[in-house]
Scaffold this motif. Structure first.
Motif, PDB file in Angstrom:
ATOM      1  N   ARG A 107     -27.836   2.399 -11.826  1.00  0.00           N
ATOM      2  CA  ARG A 107     -26.427   2.507 -11.447  1.00  0.00           C
ATOM      3  C   ARG A 107     -26.217   1.554 -10.279  1.00  0.00           C
ATOM      4  O   ARG A 107     -26.796   1.735  -9.210  1.00  0.00           O
ATOM      5  CB  ARG A 107     -26.110   3.952 -11.041  1.00  0.00           C
ATOM      6  CG  ARG A 107     -24.630   4.200 -10.771  1.00  0.00           C
ATOM      7  CD  ARG A 107     -24.327   5.689 -10.538  1.00  0.00           C
ATOM      8  NE  ARG A 107     -25.071   6.241  -9.428  1.00  0.00           N
ATOM      9  CZ  ARG A 107     -24.617   7.156  -8.565  1.00  0.00           C
ATOM     10  NH1 ARG A 107     -23.385   7.643  -8.707  1.00  0.00           N
ATOM     11  NH2 ARG A 107     -25.367   7.613  -7.592  1.00  0.00           N
ATOM     12  N   GLU A 108     -25.426   0.512 -10.548  1.00  0.00           N
ATOM     13  CA  GLU A 108     -25.097  -0.460  -9.497  1.00  0.00           C
ATOM     14  C   GLU A 108     -24.083   0.186  -8.559  1.00  0.00           C
ATOM     15  O   GLU A 108     -23.096   0.761  -9.011  1.00  0.00           O
ATOM     16  CB  GLU A 108     -24.522  -1.719 -10.162  1.00  0.00           C
ATOM     17  CG  GLU A 108     -23.758  -2.664  -9.250  1.00  0.00           C
ATOM     18  CD  GLU A 108     -24.626  -3.390  -8.230  1.00  0.00           C
ATOM     19  OE1 GLU A 108     -25.726  -3.833  -8.580  1.00  0.00           O
ATOM     20  OE2 GLU A 108     -24.188  -3.499  -7.065  1.00  0.00           O
ATOM     21  N   MET A 109     -24.350   0.085  -7.246  1.00  0.00           N
ATOM     22  CA  MET A 109     -23.512   0.808  -6.283  1.00  0.00           C
ATOM     23  C   MET A 109     -22.629  -0.101  -5.416  1.00  0.00           C
ATOM     24  O   MET A 109     -22.157   0.337  -4.380  1.00  0.00           O
ATOM     25  CB  MET A 109     -24.383   1.688  -5.391  1.00  0.00           C
ATOM     26  CG  MET A 109     -24.992   2.889  -6.111  1.00  0.00           C
ATOM     27  SD  MET A 109     -23.822   3.996  -6.964  1.00  0.00           S
ATOM     28  CE  MET A 109     -23.002   4.792  -5.575  1.00  0.00           C
ATOM     29  N   GLY A 110     -22.417  -1.345  -5.854  1.00  0.00           N
ATOM     30  CA  GLY A 110     -21.377  -2.118  -5.190  1.00  0.00           C
ATOM     31  C   GLY A 110     -21.837  -3.357  -4.456  1.00  0.00           C
ATOM     32  O   GLY A 110     -22.936  -3.420  -3.920  1.00  0.00           O
ATOM     33  N   TRP A 135     -21.659   0.212 -13.817  1.00  0.00           N
ATOM     34  CA  TRP A 135     -21.125  -0.662 -12.772  1.00  0.00           C
ATOM     35  C   TRP A 135     -20.121   0.015 -11.862  1.00  0.00           C
ATOM     36  O   TRP A 135     -19.088   0.535 -12.309  1.00  0.00           O
ATOM     37  CB  TRP A 135     -20.471  -1.893 -13.408  1.00  0.00           C
ATOM     38  CG  TRP A 135     -21.487  -2.760 -14.088  1.00  0.00           C
ATOM     39  CD1 TRP A 135     -21.885  -2.668 -15.396  1.00  0.00           C
ATOM     40  CD2 TRP A 135     -22.267  -3.803 -13.499  1.00  0.00           C
ATOM     41  NE1 TRP A 135     -22.866  -3.605 -15.644  1.00  0.00           N
ATOM     42  CE2 TRP A 135     -23.119  -4.317 -14.513  1.00  0.00           C
ATOM     43  CE3 TRP A 135     -22.316  -4.364 -12.217  1.00  0.00           C
ATOM     44  CZ2 TRP A 135     -24.017  -5.365 -14.285  1.00  0.00           C
ATOM     45  CZ3 TRP A 135     -23.208  -5.405 -11.981  1.00  0.00           C
ATOM     46  CH2 TRP A 135     -24.046  -5.890 -13.004  1.00  0.00           C
ATOM     47  N   SER A 136     -20.382  -0.083 -10.584  1.00  0.00           N
ATOM     48  CA  SER A 136     -19.460   0.390  -9.556  1.00  0.00           C
ATOM     49  C   SER A 136     -18.448  -0.703  -9.226  1.00  0.00           C
ATOM     50  O   SER A 136     -18.745  -1.888  -9.368  1.00  0.00           O
ATOM     51  CB  SER A 136     -20.284   0.697  -8.308  1.00  0.00           C
ATOM     52  OG  SER A 136     -19.486   0.643  -7.155  1.00  0.00           O
ATOM     53  N   SER A 137     -17.295  -0.287  -8.747  1.00  0.00           N
ATOM     54  CA  SER A 137     -16.361  -1.224  -8.107  1.00  0.00           C
ATOM     55  C   SER A 137     -16.992  -1.656  -6.786  1.00  0.00           C
ATOM     56  O   SER A 137     -17.983  -1.075  -6.358  1.00  0.00           O
ATOM     57  CB  SER A 137     -15.048  -0.504  -7.827  1.00  0.00           C
ATOM     58  OG  SER A 137     -15.224   0.409  -6.739  1.00  0.00           O
ATOM     59  N   PRO A 138     -16.413  -2.647  -6.099  1.00  0.00           N
ATOM     60  CA  PRO A 138     -16.833  -2.867  -4.710  1.00  0.00           C
ATOM     61  C   PRO A 138     -16.572  -1.580  -3.917  1.00  0.00           C
ATOM     62  O   PRO A 138     -15.825  -0.706  -4.369  1.00  0.00           O
ATOM     63  CB  PRO A 138     -15.903  -3.980  -4.229  1.00  0.00           C
ATOM     64  CG  PRO A 138     -15.327  -4.593  -5.457  1.00  0.00           C
ATOM     65  CD  PRO A 138     -15.322  -3.546  -6.511  1.00  0.00           C
ATOM     66  N   MET A 139     -17.186  -1.464  -2.748  1.00  0.00           N
ATOM     67  CA  MET A 139     -17.005  -0.259  -1.938  1.00  0.00           C
ATOM     68  C   MET A 139     -15.572  -0.209  -1.424  1.00  0.00           C
ATOM     69  O   MET A 139     -15.139  -1.103  -0.692  1.00  0.00           O
ATOM     70  CB  MET A 139     -17.921  -0.315  -0.719  1.00  0.00           C
ATOM     71  CG  MET A 139     -19.378  -0.417  -1.097  1.00  0.00           C
ATOM     72  SD  MET A 139     -20.327  -0.869   0.370  1.00  0.00           S
ATOM     73  CE  MET A 139     -21.966  -0.968  -0.354  1.00  0.00           C
ATOM     74  N   PRO A 144     -11.066  -2.310   9.460  1.00  0.00           N
ATOM     75  CA  PRO A 144     -11.909  -3.254   8.725  1.00  0.00           C
ATOM     76  C   PRO A 144     -13.000  -2.527   7.957  1.00  0.00           C
ATOM     77  O   PRO A 144     -13.404  -1.429   8.325  1.00  0.00           O
ATOM     78  CB  PRO A 144     -12.517  -4.106   9.850  1.00  0.00           C
ATOM     79  CG  PRO A 144     -12.561  -3.200  11.041  1.00  0.00           C
ATOM     80  CD  PRO A 144     -11.340  -2.322  10.918  1.00  0.00           C
ATOM     81  N   THR A 145     -13.492  -3.177   6.899  1.00  0.00           N
ATOM     82  CA  THR A 145     -14.533  -2.552   6.079  1.00  0.00           C
ATOM     83  C   THR A 145     -15.859  -2.531   6.836  1.00  0.00           C
ATOM     84  O   THR A 145     -16.081  -3.329   7.739  1.00  0.00           O
ATOM     85  CB  THR A 145     -14.720  -3.339   4.757  1.00  0.00           C
ATOM     86  OG1 THR A 145     -15.005  -4.702   5.081  1.00  0.00           O
ATOM     87  CG2 THR A 145     -13.462  -3.278   3.901  1.00  0.00           C
ATOM     88  N   SER A 146     -16.755  -1.608   6.453  1.00  0.00           N
ATOM     89  CA  SER A 146     -18.057  -1.494   7.112  1.00  0.00           C
ATOM     90  C   SER A 146     -18.937  -2.700   6.812  1.00  0.00           C
ATOM     91  O   SER A 146     -19.754  -3.105   7.630  1.00  0.00           O
ATOM     92  CB  SER A 146     -18.788  -0.245   6.621  1.00  0.00           C
ATOM     93  OG  SER A 146     -17.953   0.882   6.641  1.00  0.00           O
ATOM     94  N   TRP A 147     -18.793  -3.262   5.609  1.00  0.00           N
ATOM     95  CA  TRP A 147     -19.602  -4.395   5.167  1.00  0.00           C
ATOM     96  C   TRP A 147     -18.651  -5.523   4.804  1.00  0.00           C
ATOM     97  O   TRP A 147     -17.528  -5.271   4.368  1.00  0.00           O
ATOM     98  CB  TRP A 147     -20.429  -4.029   3.930  1.00  0.00           C
ATOM     99  CG  TRP A 147     -21.414  -2.929   4.153  1.00  0.00           C
ATOM    100  CD1 TRP A 147     -21.178  -1.584   4.126  1.00  0.00           C
ATOM    101  CD2 TRP A 147     -22.809  -3.069   4.445  1.00  0.00           C
ATOM    102  NE1 TRP A 147     -22.331  -0.898   4.386  1.00  0.00           N
ATOM    103  CE2 TRP A 147     -23.354  -1.774   4.583  1.00  0.00           C
ATOM    104  CE3 TRP A 147     -23.667  -4.177   4.604  1.00  0.00           C
ATOM    105  CZ2 TRP A 147     -24.704  -1.547   4.872  1.00  0.00           C
ATOM    106  CZ3 TRP A 147     -25.004  -3.949   4.877  1.00  0.00           C
ATOM    107  CH2 TRP A 147     -25.510  -2.643   5.016  1.00  0.00           C
ATOM    108  N   VAL A 148     -19.132  -6.765   4.919  1.00  0.00           N
ATOM    109  CA  VAL A 148     -18.247  -7.887   4.605  1.00  0.00           C
ATOM    110  C   VAL A 148     -17.857  -7.900   3.129  1.00  0.00           C
ATOM    111  O   VAL A 148     -16.826  -8.433   2.762  1.00  0.00           O
ATOM    112  CB  VAL A 148     -18.847  -9.257   5.019  1.00  0.00           C
ATOM    113  CG1 VAL A 148     -18.947  -9.361   6.524  1.00  0.00           C
ATOM    114  CG2 VAL A 148     -20.194  -9.494   4.379  1.00  0.00           C
ATOM    115  N   HIS A 149     -18.683  -7.279   2.273  1.00  0.00           N
ATOM    116  CA  HIS A 149     -18.329  -7.265   0.849  1.00  0.00           C
ATOM    117  C   HIS A 149     -17.497  -6.032   0.463  1.00  0.00           C
ATOM    118  O   HIS A 149     -17.236  -5.810  -0.714  1.00  0.00           O
ATOM    119  CB  HIS A 149     -19.580  -7.368  -0.036  1.00  0.00           C
ATOM    120  CG  HIS A 149     -20.697  -6.452   0.374  1.00  0.00           C
ATOM    121  ND1 HIS A 149     -20.661  -5.116   0.125  1.00  0.00           N
ATOM    122  CD2 HIS A 149     -21.857  -6.700   1.042  1.00  0.00           C
ATOM    123  CE1 HIS A 149     -21.780  -4.575   0.598  1.00  0.00           C
ATOM    124  NE2 HIS A 149     -22.514  -5.504   1.173  1.00  0.00           N
ATOM    125  N   GLY A 150     -17.108  -5.223   1.443  1.00  0.00           N
ATOM    126  CA  GLY A 150     -16.272  -4.059   1.154  1.00  0.00           C
ATOM    127  C   GLY A 150     -14.865  -4.477   0.732  1.00  0.00           C
ATOM    128  O   GLY A 150     -14.457  -5.620   0.940  1.00  0.00           O
TER     129      GLY A 150
END
Ligand SMILES: [Zn+2]
Length: 477
Positions: A107-110, A135-139, A144-150
């Motif tokens: 399970r991909e988590m984002g 597949w997960s959506s992005p987080m 601002p998001t916790s991670w740059v890819h959020g």
């Protein structure tokens, strides 16, 4: 939801076995993970990518490939329910590592939206060498998001648009994250319910674990603060006192520090069954699963064996160097504290399991220290046993439970006719000792036999790909 996930699971993976091909595993010990028994002298007959018969008197058709499984143990393919494969080209060494270690589904988590889309398309191409992937959506996170890819969702109105967008983009579920406000989180929950797309992830800081369970969150990832607090006697009250002191007196005031100290020592004292009980009961009633990712906590304070682990050859050199320097820089008092928190996490997981909360095996394989893609699932199962699960229940956390979580128990998670042919053939019985999960003789992924030679090829390929792979600095803000 179930329909979407199932369609994705049935997509052609690992090179699509030709539909006419038949494979027979003969004289096998089949581990029945539902009943917890070993059935001896069985033949498992596979046609294409499905198991068509399992029994003592199964006739092997002429022309079928025969694999003598005398003395071997056949278990369902393993699932890693928490991975991040979609950044920095990591899929190129993760995918062969998953399959070689019997991890036939993940399970991909984002990750970044565009990387998720890119690797999802790549995984679905015939011959991709990918395991099954949900597949997960992005987080979905606050701003601002916790991670740059959020993916920042600032308010409830935009929560509805975000759910709509992610569903249209074809993700199987939504990942929720730490910084979502209460209103935004509840709007995501309501909208995903309305549209029939599940959401899972961290319990946001603005919610208690019980509230998130009631809102319909399908799984809680990691032992996050919310769960730790739920299991700490007077946890909510102590947190509240600290928050109030900080707000009225400022972070540096003596009484703020005092309140924080009381909160910390209550948490450090560890979970108590009585405190946990109401939250766990609610999780059981609502069907909220727990993915503890104990391998992450373990890797934070790695024992010596892990620091010198030969599996480091499957880790990009720059990343391995980062892990080593992080380990070398740890102060003894921090190590001691982390070890205590790890012991607390084990106790909490044991309590959750005894209370009937469904446990999913997940490693958080990404760039987390000393978490190894593929074989990390074997580590996680051993850690679940240390937390108090029986070897059978640990094995279920990577087989039957993921199948049930995904609403796909008729296709996955057991060795039975009609199931997809995802199997691991072991040299020894995992119910006798969970560490036998590492003794892999062969793997069957979507009907295709990955024998010792093919496994060696996959591992060599993964080591070479890892050696070439770059690594980015941590993406946390
Ligand atoms: Zn993760």
């Amino acid at each position: 939801m179930r329909r979407t996930v199932l369609l994705a699971l049935l997509a052609c993976v690992v090179g699509c076995a030709p539909l006419s091909a038949q494979l027979a595993l003969t004289h096998a010990n089949v581990v029945d993970v539902e009943r917890g028994v070993v059935l001896t002298e069985r033949t498992v007959l596979i046609s294409g990518n499905r198991i068509v018969a399992v029994g003592a008197g199964v006739r092997v058709p002429a022309g079928a490939r025969v694999q003598d499984a005398r003395g071997k143990y056949v278990i369902p393919g393993l699932w890693d329910m928490h991975v991040h494969t979609s950044r920095e080209g990591r899929a190129l060494h993760f995918w062969p590592l998953f399959l070689a270690h019997g991890v036939t589904g993940v399970r991909e988590m984002g990750s970044y939206l565009d990387s998720l889309q890119h690797w999802r398309a790549a995984a679905r191409r015939p011959g991709s060498g990918a395991p099954r992937i949900v597949w997960s959506s992005p987080m979905l996170d606050g701003v601002p998001t916790s991670w740059v890819h959020g993916y920042g969702v600032p308010d409830a109105a935009r929560a509805r648009a975000a759910v709509d967008t992610m569903q249209r983009l074809g993700f199987d579920f939504l990942k929720v994250y730490e910084r979502l406000s209460r209103d935004t989180y509840l709007a995501i929950a309501a909208e995903s319910k309305r549209r029939g797309i599940p959401f899972a992830g961290h319990v946001p800081r603005a919610m208690t674990a019980m509230e998130a369970s009631d809102a319909g969150q399908r799984s809680f990832e990691h032992i996050t603060n919310a769960l730790t607090l739920a299991c700490t006697p007077r946890g909510a009250e102590l947190l509240d006192a600290f928050a109030k002191a900080r707000e009225s007196l400022g972070p540096d005031a003596d009484s703020t520090r005092g309140a924080l100290g009381r909160l910390r020592s209550a948490v450090a004292a560890g979970p108590e069954e009585d405190a946990c009980r109401p939250t766990f009961a609610r999780m059981v009633a609502n069907g909220t699963w727990l993915t503890p990712t104990l391998a992450v906590t373990h890797g934070q304070v790695p024992p010596d064996a892990l620091v010198a682990d030969p599996r480091l050859r499957f880790v990009p050199p720059a990343l391995a160097a980062r892990w080593r320097s992080g380990h070398a820089a740890a102060r003894p008092e921090d190590v001691q504290f982390e070890r205590r928190m790890e012991a607390n996490a084990w106790r909490l997981v044991g309590m959750a399991h005894r209370a009937g909360v469904g446990i999913l095996a997940g490693t958080d394989a990404s760039d987390e220290a000393y978490v190894f893609a593929g074989s990390g699932v074997h580590d996680e199962l051993a850690l679940l046993v240390r937390a108090g699960l029986s070897p059978l229940d640990a094995l279920r956390a990577a087989t039957l439970n993921p199948a049930r979580y995904l609403g796909a128990a008729d296709s996955l998670g057991t060795v039975a006719p009609g199931r997809l042919a995802d199997l691991v053939i072991l040299d020894a019985n995992p119910l006798a000792d969970i560490r036998n999960i590492t003794r892999i003789h062969a793997v069957v992924a979507n009907g295709r036999l990955i024998d010792a030679r093919e496994r060696a090829r996959l591992l060599a390929h993964a080591a070479a790909a890892a050696a070439r792979a770059g690594t980015a600095p941590p993406a946390r803000r």
